[in-house]
Design a protein around this motif. Structure first.
Motif, PDB file in Angstrom:
ATOM      1  N   ARG A   2       0.843  -1.196   0.000  1.00 56.83           N
ATOM      2  CA  ARG A   2       0.000   0.000   0.000  1.00 56.83           C
ATOM      3  C   ARG A   2       0.875   1.242   0.000  1.00 56.83           C
ATOM      4  O   ARG A   2       1.790   1.363   0.791  1.00 56.83           O
ATOM      5  CB  ARG A   2      -0.898   0.009   1.230  1.00 56.83           C
ATOM      6  CG  ARG A   2      -2.043  -0.982   1.093  1.00 56.83           C
ATOM      7  CD  ARG A   2      -2.899  -0.956   2.307  1.00 56.83           C
ATOM      8  NE  ARG A   2      -2.305  -1.943   3.212  1.00 56.83           N
ATOM      9  CZ  ARG A   2      -2.538  -2.016   4.487  1.00 56.83           C
ATOM     10  NH1 ARG A   2      -3.331  -1.175   5.070  1.00 56.83           N
ATOM     11  NH2 ARG A   2      -1.975  -2.935   5.229  1.00 56.83           N
ATOM     12  N   LEU A   3       0.583   2.145  -0.914  1.00 59.80           N
ATOM     13  CA  LEU A   3       1.312   3.406  -1.015  1.00 59.80           C
ATOM     14  C   LEU A   3       0.432   4.542  -0.536  1.00 59.80           C
ATOM     15  O   LEU A   3      -0.768   4.546  -0.778  1.00 59.80           O
ATOM     16  CB  LEU A   3       1.706   3.696  -2.466  1.00 59.80           C
ATOM     17  CG  LEU A   3       2.775   2.842  -3.102  1.00 59.80           C
ATOM     18  CD1 LEU A   3       2.943   3.225  -4.557  1.00 59.80           C
ATOM     19  CD2 LEU A   3       4.083   2.981  -2.371  1.00 59.80           C
ATOM     20  N   LYS A   4       1.055   5.498   0.101  1.00 62.23           N
ATOM     21  CA  LYS A   4       0.340   6.725   0.450  1.00 62.23           C
ATOM     22  C   LYS A   4      -0.003   7.447  -0.848  1.00 62.23           C
ATOM     23  O   LYS A   4       0.744   7.373  -1.832  1.00 62.23           O
ATOM     24  CB  LYS A   4       1.201   7.626   1.321  1.00 62.23           C
ATOM     25  CG  LYS A   4       1.448   7.068   2.691  1.00 62.23           C
ATOM     26  CD  LYS A   4       2.259   8.050   3.523  1.00 62.23           C
ATOM     27  CE  LYS A   4       2.466   7.505   4.917  1.00 62.23           C
ATOM     28  NZ  LYS A   4       3.197   8.450   5.763  1.00 62.23           N
ATOM     29  N   ALA A   5      -1.099   8.154  -0.846  1.00 63.12           N
ATOM     30  CA  ALA A   5      -1.555   8.860  -2.051  1.00 63.12           C
ATOM     31  C   ALA A   5      -0.483   9.802  -2.591  1.00 63.12           C
ATOM     32  O   ALA A   5      -0.270   9.875  -3.808  1.00 63.12           O
ATOM     33  CB  ALA A   5      -2.840   9.629  -1.748  1.00 63.12           C
ATOM     34  N   GLU A   6       0.228  10.492  -1.693  1.00 63.48           N
ATOM     35  CA  GLU A   6       1.235  11.460  -2.140  1.00 63.48           C
ATOM     36  C   GLU A   6       2.473  10.794  -2.756  1.00 63.48           C
ATOM     37  O   GLU A   6       3.298  11.456  -3.366  1.00 63.48           O
ATOM     38  CB  GLU A   6       1.639  12.409  -1.006  1.00 63.48           C
ATOM     39  CG  GLU A   6       2.288  11.748   0.185  1.00 63.48           C
ATOM     40  CD  GLU A   6       1.331  11.426   1.323  1.00 63.48           C
ATOM     41  OE1 GLU A   6       1.822  11.292   2.458  1.00 63.48           O
ATOM     42  OE2 GLU A   6       0.118  11.315   1.093  1.00 63.48           O
ATOM     43  N   HIS A   7       2.608   9.479  -2.606  1.00 62.01           N
ATOM     44  CA  HIS A   7       3.749   8.769  -3.188  1.00 62.01           C
ATOM     45  C   HIS A   7       3.447   8.199  -4.566  1.00 62.01           C
ATOM     46  O   HIS A   7       4.367   7.863  -5.313  1.00 62.01           O
ATOM     47  CB  HIS A   7       4.202   7.634  -2.271  1.00 62.01           C
ATOM     48  CG  HIS A   7       4.740   8.116  -0.971  1.00 62.01           C
ATOM     49  ND1 HIS A   7       4.738   7.349   0.161  1.00 62.01           N
ATOM     50  CD2 HIS A   7       5.307   9.294  -0.606  1.00 62.01           C
ATOM     51  CE1 HIS A   7       5.265   8.028   1.157  1.00 62.01           C
ATOM     52  NE2 HIS A   7       5.616   9.218   0.708  1.00 62.01           N
ATOM     53  N   LYS A   8       2.185   8.055  -4.916  1.00 60.09           N
ATOM     54  CA  LYS A   8       1.810   7.394  -6.168  1.00 60.09           C
ATOM     55  C   LYS A   8       2.300   8.138  -7.407  1.00 60.09           C
ATOM     56  O   LYS A   8       2.865   7.531  -8.316  1.00 60.09           O
ATOM     57  CB  LYS A   8       0.295   7.187  -6.228  1.00 60.09           C
ATOM     58  CG  LYS A   8      -0.158   6.127  -5.242  1.00 60.09           C
ATOM     59  CD  LYS A   8      -1.646   5.902  -5.309  1.00 60.09           C
ATOM     60  CE  LYS A   8      -2.034   4.847  -4.274  1.00 60.09           C
ATOM     61  NZ  LYS A   8      -3.463   4.566  -4.285  1.00 60.09           N
ATOM     62  N   MET A   9       2.123   9.433  -7.467  1.00 62.39           N
ATOM     63  CA  MET A   9       2.525  10.205  -8.643  1.00 62.39           C
ATOM     64  C   MET A   9       4.046  10.238  -8.796  1.00 62.39           C
ATOM     65  O   MET A   9       4.556   9.934  -9.886  1.00 62.39           O
ATOM     66  CB  MET A   9       1.948  11.626  -8.597  1.00 62.39           C
ATOM     67  CG  MET A   9       2.239  12.429  -9.858  1.00 62.39           C
ATOM     68  SD  MET A   9       1.483  11.753 -11.342  1.00 62.39           S
ATOM     69  CE  MET A   9      -0.190  12.266 -11.105  1.00 62.39           C
ATOM     70  N   PRO A  10       4.811  10.576  -7.751  1.00 63.36           N
ATOM     71  CA  PRO A  10       6.277  10.568  -7.915  1.00 63.36           C
ATOM     72  C   PRO A  10       6.811   9.188  -8.317  1.00 63.36           C
ATOM     73  O   PRO A  10       7.741   9.096  -9.108  1.00 63.36           O
ATOM     74  CB  PRO A  10       6.796  10.979  -6.534  1.00 63.36           C
ATOM     75  CG  PRO A  10       5.668  11.703  -5.893  1.00 63.36           C
ATOM     76  CD  PRO A  10       4.418  11.085  -6.438  1.00 63.36           C
ATOM     77  N   LEU A  11       6.199   8.131  -7.807  1.00 63.95           N
ATOM     78  CA  LEU A  11       6.625   6.787  -8.184  1.00 63.95           C
ATOM     79  C   LEU A  11       6.332   6.530  -9.667  1.00 63.95           C
ATOM     80  O   LEU A  11       7.201   6.045 -10.399  1.00 63.95           O
ATOM     81  CB  LEU A  11       5.923   5.744  -7.305  1.00 63.95           C
ATOM     82  CG  LEU A  11       6.386   4.304  -7.474  1.00 63.95           C
ATOM     83  CD1 LEU A  11       7.861   4.158  -7.112  1.00 63.95           C
ATOM     84  CD2 LEU A  11       5.541   3.370  -6.624  1.00 63.95           C
TER      85      LEU A  11
END
Length: 89
Positions: A2-11
């Motif tokens: 599970r990724l935090k929402a704020e990590h999804k775009m940079p990833l």
């Protein structure tokens, strides 16, 4: 994972790297996996800061081992940390 929402775009954009020594199926944190994580992070670090290690304890042993690797070890200047401070810097 599970990724935090704020990590999804940079990833997704290739601006975030997530490293793990564990298979994706690893779910439980154990003493063994915690130690493996600590060694993994220490291997990547140039310097390590430990707040406290009980004399003769697992954290003190960890400090001794990583210092043998030539890593710079830091801690608080305190009588309670004399066992770590005596390892040198």
């Amino acid at each position: 994972m599970r990724l935090k929402a704020e990590h999804k775009m940079p990833l997704a954009e290739g601006r975030l790297l997530i490293l793990s020594p564990f298979a994706e199926k690893s779910r439980r944190v154990t003493a063994e996996t915690s130690l493996a994580r600590n060694y993994f992070v220490a291997a990547l670090a140039d310097e390590i800061f430990v707040t406290h290690a009980a004399p003769g304890g697992k954290t003190e042993q960890f400090c001794r081992e990583i210092q043998e690797w030539g890593k710079e070890l830091h801690t608080f200047e305190s009588e309670a940390n004399n066992n770590i401070l005596s390892l040198g810097r």
